[in-house]
Design an enzyme around this catalytic site. Structure first.
Site, PDB file in Angstrom:
ATOM      1  N   SER A   1      19.338  30.334  -3.080  1.00 23.42           N
ATOM      2  CA  SER A   1      20.607  30.831  -2.555  1.00 23.42           C
ATOM      3  C   SER A   1      20.413  32.038  -1.647  1.00 23.42           C
ATOM      4  O   SER A   1      19.639  32.944  -1.940  1.00 23.42           O
ATOM      5  CB  SER A   1      21.516  31.208  -3.721  1.00 23.42           C
ATOM      6  OG  SER A   1      22.742  31.702  -3.231  1.00 23.42           O
TER       7      SER A   1
ATOM      8  N   ALA B   1      25.907  32.538  -1.893  1.00 27.28           N
ATOM      9  CA  ALA B   1      26.915  32.978  -2.857  1.00 27.28           C
ATOM     10  C   ALA B   1      28.314  32.820  -2.269  1.00 27.28           C
ATOM     11  O   ALA B   1      28.561  33.178  -1.117  1.00 27.28           O
ATOM     12  CB  ALA B   1      26.685  34.437  -3.218  1.00 27.28           C
TER      13      ALA B   1
ATOM     14  N   ALA C   1      19.671  43.686   1.764  1.00 26.90           N
ATOM     15  CA  ALA C   1      20.946  44.129   1.202  1.00 26.90           C
ATOM     16  C   ALA C   1      22.039  43.517   2.070  1.00 26.90           C
ATOM     17  O   ALA C   1      22.705  44.196   2.838  1.00 26.90           O
ATOM     18  CB  ALA C   1      21.045  45.649   1.186  1.00 26.90           C
ATOM     19  N   ILE C   2      22.136  42.192   1.974  1.00 26.04           N
ATOM     20  CA  ILE C   2      23.131  41.481   2.786  1.00 26.04           C
ATOM     21  C   ILE C   2      24.529  41.827   2.266  1.00 26.04           C
ATOM     22  O   ILE C   2      25.444  42.063   3.045  1.00 26.04           O
ATOM     23  CB  ILE C   2      22.904  39.946   2.725  1.00 26.04           C
ATOM     24  CG1 ILE C   2      21.461  39.576   3.095  1.00 26.04           C
ATOM     25  CG2 ILE C   2      23.922  39.201   3.583  1.00 26.04           C
ATOM     26  CD1 ILE C   2      21.035  39.868   4.505  1.00 26.04           C
TER      27      ILE C   2
ATOM     28  N   ASN D   1      26.330  28.658  -5.746  1.00 24.50           N
ATOM     29  CA  ASN D   1      26.093  30.010  -6.258  1.00 24.50           C
ATOM     30  C   ASN D   1      27.431  30.745  -6.254  1.00 24.50           C
ATOM     31  O   ASN D   1      28.081  30.867  -5.222  1.00 24.50           O
ATOM     32  CB  ASN D   1      25.064  30.697  -5.345  1.00 24.50           C
ATOM     33  CG  ASN D   1      24.582  32.034  -5.871  1.00 24.50           C
ATOM     34  OD1 ASN D   1      25.231  33.050  -5.668  1.00 24.50           O
ATOM     35  ND2 ASN D   1      23.437  32.051  -6.530  1.00 24.50           N
TER      36      ASN D   1
ATOM     37  N   CYS E   1      23.131  40.016  -8.427  1.00 20.60           N
ATOM     38  CA  CYS E   1      22.999  40.541  -7.067  1.00 20.60           C
ATOM     39  C   CYS E   1      22.927  42.063  -7.116  1.00 20.60           C
ATOM     40  O   CYS E   1      23.856  42.719  -7.581  1.00 20.60           O
ATOM     41  CB  CYS E   1      24.145  40.114  -6.176  1.00 20.60           C
ATOM     42  SG  CYS E   1      23.936  40.796  -4.513  1.00 20.60           S
TER      43      CYS E   1
ATOM     44  N   THR F   1      16.351  39.179  -6.991  1.00 17.86           N
ATOM     45  CA  THR F   1      15.454  40.176  -6.397  1.00 17.86           C
ATOM     46  C   THR F   1      15.320  41.429  -7.260  1.00 17.86           C
ATOM     47  O   THR F   1      16.187  41.751  -8.071  1.00 17.86           O
ATOM     48  CB  THR F   1      15.971  40.578  -5.013  1.00 17.86           C
ATOM     49  OG1 THR F   1      17.332  40.990  -5.142  1.00 17.86           O
ATOM     50  CG2 THR F   1      15.892  39.419  -4.042  1.00 17.86           C
TER      51      THR F   1
ATOM     52  N   GLY G   1       9.912  37.607  -1.942  1.00 14.78           N
ATOM     53  CA  GLY G   1       8.695  37.195  -1.258  1.00 14.78           C
ATOM     54  C   GLY G   1       7.486  37.213  -2.177  1.00 14.78           C
ATOM     55  O   GLY G   1       7.599  37.520  -3.370  1.00 14.78           O
TER      56      GLY G   1
ATOM     57  N   GLY H   1      12.814  30.779  -1.448  1.00 14.88           N
ATOM     58  CA  GLY H   1      13.732  31.664  -0.729  1.00 14.88           C
ATOM     59  C   GLY H   1      13.158  32.185   0.566  1.00 14.88           C
ATOM     60  O   GLY H   1      13.166  31.511   1.606  1.00 14.88           O
TER      61      GLY H   1
HETATM   62  C1  LIG Z   1      18.276  37.459   2.552  1.00 12.11           C
HETATM   63  C2  LIG Z   1      18.466  37.054   1.116  1.00 12.11           C
HETATM   64  C3  LIG Z   1      19.746  36.745   0.646  1.00 12.11           C
HETATM   65  C4  LIG Z   1      19.960  36.386  -0.681  1.00 12.11           C
HETATM   66  N1  LIG Z   1      21.215  36.059  -1.099  1.00 12.11           N
HETATM   67  C5  LIG Z   1      21.410  35.635  -2.377  1.00 12.11           C
HETATM   68  C6  LIG Z   1      22.691  35.200  -2.820  1.00 12.11           C
HETATM   69  O1  LIG Z   1      23.669  35.166  -2.045  1.00 12.11           O
HETATM   70  N2  LIG Z   1      22.832  34.820  -4.117  1.00 12.11           N
HETATM   71  C7  LIG Z   1      21.766  34.811  -4.982  1.00 12.11           C
HETATM   72  O2  LIG Z   1      21.935  34.432  -6.132  1.00 12.11           O
HETATM   73  N3  LIG Z   1      20.537  35.184  -4.584  1.00 12.11           N
HETATM   74  C8  LIG Z   1      20.331  35.590  -3.299  1.00 12.11           C
HETATM   75  N4  LIG Z   1      19.058  35.958  -2.899  1.00 12.11           N
HETATM   76  C9  LIG Z   1      17.938  35.892  -3.867  1.00 12.11           C
HETATM   77  C10 LIG Z   1      17.142  34.590  -3.727  1.00 12.11           C
HETATM   78  O3  LIG Z   1      17.944  33.456  -4.004  1.00 12.11           O
HETATM   79  C11 LIG Z   1      15.922  34.570  -4.667  1.00 12.11           C
HETATM   80  O4  LIG Z   1      16.359  34.668  -5.998  1.00 12.11           O
HETATM   81  C12 LIG Z   1      14.963  35.712  -4.409  1.00 12.11           C
HETATM   82  O5  LIG Z   1      14.901  36.004  -3.035  1.00 12.11           O
HETATM   83  C13 LIG Z   1      13.553  35.432  -4.917  1.00 12.11           C
HETATM   84  O6  LIG Z   1      12.977  34.309  -4.298  1.00 12.11           O
HETATM   85  P1  LIG Z   1      12.015  34.391  -2.999  1.00 12.11           P
HETATM   86  O7  LIG Z   1      10.959  35.404  -3.297  1.00 12.11           O
HETATM   87  O8  LIG Z   1      11.487  33.011  -2.818  1.00 12.11           O
HETATM   88  O9  LIG Z   1      12.873  34.808  -1.856  1.00 12.11           O
HETATM   89  C14 LIG Z   1      18.850  36.336  -1.573  1.00 12.11           C
HETATM   90  C15 LIG Z   1      17.562  36.635  -1.098  1.00 12.11           C
HETATM   91  C16 LIG Z   1      17.355  36.991   0.224  1.00 12.11           C
HETATM   92  C17 LIG Z   1      15.968  37.300   0.697  1.00 12.11           C
END
Ligand SMILES: Cc1cc2nc3c(=O)[nH]c(=O)nc-3n(C[C@H](O)[C@H](O)[C@H](O)COP(=O)(O)O)c2cc1C
Ligand SMILES: Cc1cc2nc3c(=O)[nH]c(=O)nc-3n(C[C@H](O)[C@H](O)[C@H](O)COP(=O)(O)OP(=O)(O)OC[C@H]3O[C@@H](n4cnc5c(N)ncnc54)[C@H](O)[C@@H]3O)c2cc1C
Ligand code: FES
Lengths: 304, 258
Positions: free
Chosen positions: A21, A46, A70-71, A99, A130, A193, A217, A265
């Site tokens: 997401s 989300a 921090a979107i 989500n 979040c 995160t 990441g 992600g």
């Molecule tokens: C730019 C960005 C936006 C994200 N927006 C959401 C979100 O809207 N809802 C959510 O549950 N997680 C959000 N996440 C978290 C990711 O879904 C994921 O749990 C997290 O980034 C770890 O995975 P990754 O290391 O593969 O990115 C966001 C992550 C990033 C980088």
């Protein structure tokens, strides 16, 4: 036999790979690059009751093998997601995991009730983790009582199974996992995160306008693996794992740690084709490991 | 269509202090539709640096399948990019975004092209296309100092070119807006790319002119999916925000709230 197929509550996945997401929008942009039907599922951005603009920019900052964001849950709001985004995704043969976010229980309940009725939404992912919004979000994810109450309230109205997305920003994640399981959660997704900060070398001030952001990441992968290992031993509901997954090797690690499926992600930003590439490479990796079916890998780390 | 391609580096040279010109060849060039579009570059295939770097397309030629980038070796990513050798490949995603539309200027009219620092590059392809249409181009290009000036001759070959430096070591001293205040020009539309304060000053200086501004924002995906690069708009009722990567980077004057 489809060696990659995985059955989870509400989800018949043709493979266990899905975009996470917030890293895939509502699929529109990536849909211009490849056929989204190749994916196991899609976790959409989300959705909140009302549209949200999100935080001021800069919203992202690169870090060693990772990034902070921090979107602030920017999204067009429930009505638009129901009227435009979800119908557009119906052209693909792929289950959607919606989500759901909010600042109060009532927000979550309303979004969950309506979005769970959409034809292609096969499961909800309750975002109680979040780190980038003032109220709600992580407040629910760090308190087992609140997390349980919210889960129960959403379960009561949802037409599809409910997965709860856990925050790694807690001392003992198994406490929250057990609380949501007891409250009726059908599954867990993890990890969201980790709260972090990056400073500008010249000014000494935080790079991100919101000051703090969520770290994602490859840098977070060891934390994700450890937490999935712990939670999968503590609960009986399935886990969709995420946190730094970038290639097939990572997928194998997450399944071994105890996840039943894996979300990708940040890696989508680095290589927009990463999900279909992983899916295509997986059968050869199973051969290498001498495994017939991918589910045989789940929880290998628990063997004595 | 957006492609991800291993493009071959045909040449790379330092054209000014820490400013590099890189010529890349590949199929992606066929997909470029407008000056001002950009590419998102992965400088290596490790996790460090992790994210891609957005760089404007400074010029391109479909017949040879080549495009030119001009970038400043700024931090880690562009620093590594500057060390690449000719003949090696680099992972490029693009073309991305919506660029300038040269057909906004009528043949015979005058266009004012204002660039600041590493905002200068996309104006080069734009000027080539405008000039080819019979539009008369005036270039006002701002740099920090003489050592940072690049492509002066290339722009001069297309039309009147004014160089402005902050420290006065080349051309006029000051900012581009100082120069334009001292020596006003007559034009029908302006096109500009550079730091946000410069864009702001230019938009404020020409409220009645048709103008097109190219913006910069920190990016994640570069294709419109992650909401990293949004800007607030002036008319927030009809369109509350725009994404620089996929709605821009070029917007008509008055769209983005600056
Ligand atoms: C730019 C960005 C936006 C994200 N927006 C959401 C979100 O809207 N809802 C959510 O549950 N997680 C959000 N996440 C978290 C990711 O879904 C994921 O749990 C997290 O980034 C770890 O995975 P990754 O290391 O593969 O990115 C966001 C992550 C990033 C980088
Ligand atoms: C649409 C667009 C077109 C651009 N065109 C050019 C060009 O033609 N030539 C050129 O030299 N530069 C251009 N830039 C700026 C260029 O992207 C940055 O200088 C570069 O990303 C810096 O990376 P780094 O690794 O050197 O710096 P670092 O400081 O290591 O970068 C850290 C992070 O911040 C981001 N970042 C830092 N500065 C900027 C910036 N000014 N804009 C956006 N992101 C930034 C990086 O992408 C990276 O994610 C453009 C930017 C945008 C948005
Ligand atoms: S950089 Fe991801 S939406 Fe613009």
């Amino acid at each position: 036999m489809n060696r990659l197929a995985v059955e989870l509550p509400g989800l018949s996945l043709k493979n266990p790979i899905m975009p996470a997401s917030g890293c895939f929008g509502f699929g529109k942009e990536y849909g211009n690059l490849y056929d989204l039907s190749e994916l196991g599922a899609i976790m959409i951005k989300a959705t909140t009751l009302k549209s949200r603009f999100g935080n001021p920019t800069p919203r992202v900052a690169e870090t060693a093998a990772g990034m902070l964001n921090a979107i602030g849950l920017q999204n067009p709001g429930l009505d638009k997601v129901l009227a435009e985004e979800l119908p557009r995704l119906e052209q693909y043969d792929v289950p959607i995991i919606a989500n759901v976010a909010g600042s109060e229980v009532e927000d979550y309940v309303q979004v969950a009730e309506h979005i769970s009725k959409a034809r292609n939404v096969h499961a909800l992912e309750l975002n109680i983790s979040c780190p980038n919004v003032k109220c709600g979000g992580i407040a629910f994810g760090t308190d087992p009582v609140l997390a349980g109450e919210l889960t129960a309230a959403v379960k009561a109205v949802s037409s599809v199974p409910v997965y709860v997305k856990l925050s790694p920003n807690v001392a003992d994640i198994t406490v929250i996992a057990k609380a949501v399981e007891a409250a009726g959660a059908d599954g867990i997704t993890m990890i969201n995160t980790l709260v972090g900060m990056r400073l500008d070398r010249k000014t000494g001030r935080p790079v991100i306008a919101n000051k703090t952001g969520g770290l994602s990441g490859p840098a977070v992968k060891p934390v994700a693996i450890r937490m999935i290992y712990e939670v999968s031993r503590a609960v009986d509901i399935p886990i969709i794992g995420m946190g730094g997954v970038s290639d097939t090797g990572d997928v194998i690690d997450f399944l071994s740690a105890g996840a039943s499926a894996v979300a990708v992600g940040t890696a989508n930003f680095v290589n927009p084709f990463v999900c279909p590439e992983i899916i295509r490479e997986l059968p050869a990796v199973l051969d290498e490991l001498g495994v017939d079916h991918i589910t045989e890998l789940i929880g290998r780390s628990h063997a004595l | 269509m957006i492609l991800q391609e291993q493009m071959t580096i045909q040449s790379i040279r330092e054209v000014a202090d820490r400013i590099y010109e890189m010529v890349l060849e590949g199929n992606l060039v066929n997909e470029i539709s407008a000056p001002g579009q950009f590419v998102h570059i992965r400088v290596n295939d490790t996790y460090e640096p992790l994210l891609r770097r957005p760089i404007s397309i400074a010029s391109f030629d479909r017949d040879s399948g080549r495009m030119t980038l001009l970038f400043r070796a700024e931090g880690r990513g562009t620093g590594l990019l500057a060390q690449k050798a000719p003949g090696s490949a680099v992972n490029v995603l693009g073309p991305l975004g919506n660029g300038f539309s040269p057909d906004q200027s009528e043949p015979g009219s005058t266009a004012l092209l204002i660039g600041g620092g590493i905002g200068v590059p996309p104006l080069y392809q734009l000027s080539k296309e405008l000039t080819a249409r019979g539009v008369h181009c005036i270039h006002v290009l701002g740099f920090q100092s003489a050592s940072a000036v690049f492509y002066e001759k290339e722009f001069a070959a297309l039309g009147e070119t004014r160089i402005v430096t902050a420290d006065g070591t080349a051309g006029e001293q000051g900012f581009v807006t100082d120069s334009l205040r001292r020596n006003p020009v007559d034009f029908s539309a302006y096109y500009t790319c550079g730091p946000t304060p410069m864009l702001q000053a230019i938009q404020a200086a020409y409220p009645d002119k048709q103008g097109f501004l190219s913006f910069e924002q920190r990016m994640g995906c570069g294709i419109g999916a992650c909401f990293a690069c949004v800007c607030k708009t002036q008319d927030s009722d009809t369109r509350p925000y725009v994404k620089v990567c996929s709605d821009g980077p070029v917007f008509p004057a008055g769209v983005v709230a600056i």
